[in-house]
Design an enzyme around this catalytic site. Sequence first.
Site, PDB file in Angstrom:
ATOM      1  N   TYR A 172       0.832  -1.209   0.000  1.00 22.75           N
ATOM      2  CA  TYR A 172       0.000   0.000   0.000  1.00 22.75           C
ATOM      3  C   TYR A 172       0.867   1.260   0.000  1.00 22.75           C
ATOM      4  O   TYR A 172       0.701   2.139  -0.856  1.00 22.75           O
ATOM      5  CB  TYR A 172      -0.911  -0.026   1.227  1.00 22.75           C
ATOM      6  N   ASN A 218      -6.291   9.774   8.544  1.00 22.64           N
ATOM      7  CA  ASN A 218      -7.387   8.947   9.059  1.00 22.64           C
ATOM      8  C   ASN A 218      -8.730   9.669   8.982  1.00 22.64           C
ATOM      9  O   ASN A 218      -8.867  10.793   9.465  1.00 22.64           O
ATOM     10  CB  ASN A 218      -7.111   8.553  10.513  1.00 22.64           C
TER      11      ASN A 218
END
Length: 315
Positions: free
Chosen positions: A146, A175
Amino acid sequence: MNKKNILITGGAGFLGSYLCKRHLDAGHHVICLDNLQTGNINNIKPFMDNPEFEFVEQDVIDPFDAPVDQIFNFACPASPPLYQADPIHTFRTSVEGIMNMVKLAKKYNARLMQASTSEVYGDPAMSPQVESYWGNVNPIGIRSCYDEGKRSAETLMMDYHRTENLDIKIVRIFNTYGPSMNHDDGRVVSNFVVQALRGEDITIYGSGNQSRSFCFVEDLVDVIISMMNSEDFIGPVNIGNPGEFTMLELADKVIAKTGSKSKKVFMDLPQDDPTQRCPDISLASEKLGWEPKVKLDEGLDKTIAYFDSWLQAND
């Protein structure tokens, strides 16, 4: 308003479905491309009867052709358990996917946005993270499918911009949480909230003193759209909420807000899990006039209400 044809890859995912709704509400034509590997068809069901909405069930690593004005490339699993489940496909999604989107943007002279990530900074040696920081990434670890995939996509975007004047935008997303998250996607907010509502032990990895910053989804979508429609600024730009909380603080908030009797249990910290994650958003503030508005307490209340309703309907 000039009506646009807008392609959103990963459009059935958490962020992608919010982008679909915003652009449909604004009167644009939206093509949602998703292979439903981690996207959820329920996220886009409300749009299926809209004549301005098209759903194409397809993998972004396969070539796609349609006349478009803007491309939001948001196709890729974003939580560690999901992107580590098939790491080769995760890397191909980032690298081959962006190559396909670059070709499409060139063909139709479209503006292309890459959904990059705070993970390009790895386990940072500085905090908060600024866009000029090159990061501390393990290129051969279990998260590198990733991390390095997203870093490679940024490289390709910048090279096409420099050599062929491709119209690009790069956002580094920190986030994000809110209603419509998958209940089992492995992200910390959904994990804690679902465990607390079920009265299960709340799983904390490591000491719980590692920190994250949490941006409510509506705030994030605001700045994504603002960035796409801005001029003379390509990024990369950090987008997220700079409010920093430890995992212990988040767990305590969730337990208090749900009235749960859940206990905190501790497990080993996964390999290469960052100990700190906090964005410096001064560039977004300067260039886009943006700052997040929703505080963690307010956002958690909305997220808990969503999951409470979902669990009552599905458990």
